[in-house]
Design an enzyme around this catalytic site. Structure first.
Site, mmCIF file in Angstrom:
data_model
loop_
_atom_site.group_PDB
_atom_site.id
_atom_site.type_symbol
_atom_site.label_atom_id
_atom_site.label_comp_id
_atom_site.label_asym_id
_atom_site.label_seq_id
_atom_site.Cartn_x
_atom_site.Cartn_y
_atom_site.Cartn_z
ATOM 1 N N LYS A 1 56.831 31.463 32.985
ATOM 2 C CA LYS A 1 55.931 30.923 31.978
ATOM 3 C C LYS A 1 54.505 30.902 32.921
ATOM 4 O O LYS A 1 54.346 30.918 33.932
ATOM 5 C CB LYS A 1 56.221 29.280 32.066
ATOM 6 C CG LYS A 1 55.511 28.419 30.530
ATOM 7 C CD LYS A 1 56.491 28.867 29.558
ATOM 8 C CE LYS A 1 55.624 28.253 28.262
ATOM 9 N NZ LYS A 1 56.343 28.297 26.904
ATOM 10 N N ASP B 1 52.227 30.331 23.376
ATOM 11 C CA ASP B 1 52.602 29.175 23.659
ATOM 12 C C ASP B 1 51.335 28.095 22.918
ATOM 13 O O ASP B 1 50.391 29.050 22.162
ATOM 14 C CB ASP B 1 52.933 28.606 24.993
ATOM 15 C CG ASP B 1 53.595 27.450 25.117
ATOM 16 O OD1 ASP B 1 54.649 27.303 24.543
ATOM 17 O OD2 ASP B 1 52.770 26.328 25.474
HETATM 18 P P1 NDP Z 1 50.001 25.507 18.860
HETATM 19 O O1 NDP Z 1 49.014 25.540 19.677
HETATM 20 O O2 NDP Z 1 50.155 26.689 17.695
HETATM 21 O O3 NDP Z 1 50.196 24.022 18.186
HETATM 22 C C1 NDP Z 1 49.964 22.933 18.801
HETATM 23 C C2 NDP Z 1 50.021 21.697 17.997
HETATM 24 O O4 NDP Z 1 50.253 20.487 18.395
HETATM 25 C C3 NDP Z 1 48.498 21.500 17.235
HETATM 26 O O5 NDP Z 1 48.695 21.149 16.030
HETATM 27 C C4 NDP Z 1 47.880 20.439 18.242
HETATM 28 O O6 NDP Z 1 47.131 19.731 17.736
HETATM 29 C C5 NDP Z 1 49.210 19.501 18.220
HETATM 30 N N1 NDP Z 1 49.109 18.604 19.317
HETATM 31 C C6 NDP Z 1 48.714 19.043 20.664
HETATM 32 N N2 NDP Z 1 48.886 17.897 21.447
HETATM 33 C C7 NDP Z 1 49.378 17.034 20.574
HETATM 34 C C8 NDP Z 1 49.399 15.421 20.614
HETATM 35 N N3 NDP Z 1 49.213 14.796 21.862
HETATM 36 N N4 NDP Z 1 49.757 14.791 19.613
HETATM 37 C C9 NDP Z 1 49.906 15.349 18.278
HETATM 38 N N5 NDP Z 1 49.591 16.726 18.362
HETATM 39 C C10 NDP Z 1 49.376 17.514 19.336
HETATM 40 O O7 NDP Z 1 51.182 25.774 19.673
HETATM 41 P P2 NDP Z 1 52.810 25.817 19.232
HETATM 42 O O8 NDP Z 1 53.065 25.322 17.819
HETATM 43 O O9 NDP Z 1 52.988 27.353 19.471
HETATM 44 O O10 NDP Z 1 53.793 25.040 20.340
HETATM 45 C C11 NDP Z 1 54.115 23.488 20.092
HETATM 46 C C12 NDP Z 1 55.062 23.127 21.014
HETATM 47 O O11 NDP Z 1 56.389 24.329 20.807
HETATM 48 C C13 NDP Z 1 54.814 23.334 22.588
HETATM 49 O O12 NDP Z 1 55.320 22.340 23.162
HETATM 50 C C14 NDP Z 1 55.284 24.656 22.753
HETATM 51 O O13 NDP Z 1 55.744 25.079 24.418
HETATM 52 C C15 NDP Z 1 56.437 24.852 22.199
HETATM 53 N N6 NDP Z 1 57.085 26.315 21.791
HETATM 54 C C16 NDP Z 1 56.440 27.128 21.086
HETATM 55 C C17 NDP Z 1 57.068 28.111 20.738
HETATM 56 C C18 NDP Z 1 56.385 29.217 20.223
HETATM 57 O O14 NDP Z 1 56.891 30.259 19.818
HETATM 58 N N7 NDP Z 1 55.050 29.084 19.874
HETATM 59 C C19 NDP Z 1 58.379 28.550 21.364
HETATM 60 C C20 NDP Z 1 59.123 27.331 21.877
HETATM 61 C C21 NDP Z 1 58.483 26.329 22.118
HETATM 62 P P3 NDP Z 1 45.233 20.040 18.085
HETATM 63 O O15 NDP Z 1 44.882 21.197 17.099
HETATM 64 O O16 NDP Z 1 44.761 18.786 17.868
HETATM 65 O O17 NDP Z 1 45.444 20.691 19.558
#
Ligand code: NDP
Length: 447
Positions: free
Chosen positions: A128, A168
């Site tokens: 990571k 991520d």
């Molecule tokens: P993105 O950056 O695409 O999206 C993250 C989202 O979460 C945004 O909408 C962000 O909002 C929101 N967010 C961040 N912090 C908070 C909070 N405290 N409360 C509410 N919403 C919040 O990331 P991903 O969708 O790729 O990743 C999301 C999660 O999934 C992470 O934990 C990641 O490690 C996990 N993951 C992702 C994978 C992937 O393929 N992408 C694979 C496996 C796991 P804002 O725009 O305001 O920051």
């Protein structure tokens, strides 16, 4: 805290060494709780210090990233790559760009990734990385310059047979493209060093959808085998509105569920008629604006400040897809009180230890992240296979392989949960199923 002297000692030594790394200790504690009965049955684990070796990453690389913003000002960020465990394959795991990134977050993610990758049954070790760089509010040229500066350091440590990063939080197709371009320029090689690439230069169809779709395939299996039901006519709450959240909401809707709430880090929207995903995609993927904007475009929808309160929304199925520790004990109690039957984790470690324990004690179907969100890395593994073969499979082919992988992950997780005495304890099931293979490989490989 633990029953055996060995596991107690391992955890206490870890606490002494890494007292400033709370997320890492939290992940390690959860894993050790699950693994203790397995460790008690397999004496060679203690004799060969497998737990100590497994919990310590093979290496943690830290570097500085210097770049220049649009005003011509010099900027300094920190960059990280943890190469956690390579017992079953080359290191594999995403890059996160977010101001909260530090050693603790990167190590917890790398540790979880090691078990998750093992669960996919593909030959991938765990890694990571990322940076404390905040992409929010940055111009496209600032993102480009940061990504180039980041890769100018990272390229020394990665390669298609050594370590294959992906996206991520804060790292999507645009950032992967900029980093791939820089890697290619420096190395003079075109290869599969990154996954999550664009379709025009070696990416896989369905990679963008994979984590969210995979989460719903896992959830469907869990609903079927543990509660004899499915998504049909269920009310669903999905936190976040990023890559994972959007495609989880899309598949949940296709499978017959009604998604009524989504969030970003500022607050959440509630749409009793069911969230219009084309509107969310336009706001988040195209305009990169705030989720609040939804209420200006969809009459009858509501916005509430404060993302944590999303868990007060009444629902049957909750899919946390935003970030770590976004769902605490109070949130778990509110969900259970409101009749939730199933919680499956799309983000990494969204539930605190107390929250996940509460779900399991209340016989709520609880799918832990390392199993439920493994579809993303599994499809990255499929992207690596396509790159090696110089082939590209159709969307349907990749999606069908993803589906089969998620069904198998659920089955292996459930089998181990049943063996450990509680079919609802998928946390133990996933930890044991993931660890078994890594442990066997470490024992077979000697030191
Ligand atoms: P993105 O950056 O695409 O999206 C993250 C989202 O979460 C945004 O909408 C962000 O909002 C929101 N967010 C961040 N912090 C908070 C909070 N405290 N409360 C509410 N919403 C919040 O990331 P991903 O969708 O790729 O990743 C999301 C999660 O999934 C992470 O934990 C990641 O490690 C996990 N993951 C992702 C994978 C992937 O393929 N992408 C694979 C496996 C796991 P804002 O725009 O305001 O920051």
């Amino acid at each position: 805290m633990f029953k055996t002297e060995y596991v107690n000692r391992v955890y206490n030594d870890l606490k002494k060494s890494y007292s400033a790394e709370p997320e890492f200790l939290q992940a390690a504690e959860e894993i050790l709780i699950s693994l203790e009965p397995y460790v008690m049955k397999h004496k060679e684990i203690e004799a060969k210090k497998i737990l100590e070796r497994f919990l310590e990453p093979e290496r943690l690389i830290e570097f500085k990233v210097v770049w220049v913003n649009d005003k011509g000002e010099y900027q300094v960020n920190k960059g990280y790559r943890v190469q956690y465990n390579s017992a079953i394959g080359p290191y594999k795991g995403g890059l996160r760009f977010h101001p909260s990134v530090n050693r603790s977050i990167i190590k917890f993610l790398g540790l979880e990734q090691t078990l998750k990758n093992s669960l996919t049954s593909l030959p991938m070790g765990g890694g990571k990385g990322g940076s404390d760089f905040d992409p929010k509010g940055k111009s496209d040229s600032e993102i480009l310059h940061f990504c180039q500066a980041f890769m100018t350091e990272l390229y020394k440590y990665i390669g298609p047979e050594e370590d294959v990063p992906a996206g991520d939080i804060g790292v999507g197709a645009r950032e992967i493209g900029y980093m791939f371009g820089q890697y290619k320029k420096i190395r003079g090689e075109f290869n599969g060093v990154l996954t999550g690439k664009g379709l025009s230069y070696g990416g896989s169809l369905a990679r963008k959808q994979a984590t969210g779709y995979g989460l719903c395939y896992f959830t469907s299996e869990a609903l079927k085998h543990l509660l004899n039901t499915d998504f049909n006519n269920k009310t669903v709450v999905v936190s976040g509105s990023g890559n994972v959240a959007i495609y989880a909401a899309e598949k949940a809707t296709t499978l017959g569920g009604k998604v009524v709430a989504m969030s970003d880090s500022n607050g959440y929207i509630y749409d009793p008629e069911g969230i219009k995903l084309d509107v969310v995609k336009q706001i988040k993927e195209v305009e990169r604006a705030r989720i609040k904007e939804y209420t200006n475009r969809v009459p009858g929808s509501f916005y509430y400040e404060g993302s944590k309160n999303i868990w007060n929304t009444k629902c049957d199925i909750a899919l946390p897809c935003a970030t770590q520790n976004e769902l605490d004990l109070d949130a778990a109690k509110a969900l259970v009180k409101n009749g939730v039957i199933c919680v499956c984790e799309g983000s990494n470690m969204p539930s605190t230890l107390e929250a996940s324990k509460y779900f399991i004690e209340n016989n709520i179907v609880f799918g832990p992240a390392k199993a439920a969100n493994a579809g993303g890395v599994a499809t990255s593994g499929l992207e690596m296979s396509q790159n090696s073969l110089h082939l590209s499979w159709s969307f349907e082919e990749v999606d069908s392989k993803l589906h089969t992988i998620m069904v198998n992950i659920f089955k292996n997780t459930l089998d181990k949960a049943i063996e450990s005495g509680n079919k609802f304890d998928l946390v133990s099931g996933a930890n044991i199923a993931g660890f078994e293979k890594v442990c066997d490989a470490m024992l077979a490989e000697g030191i």
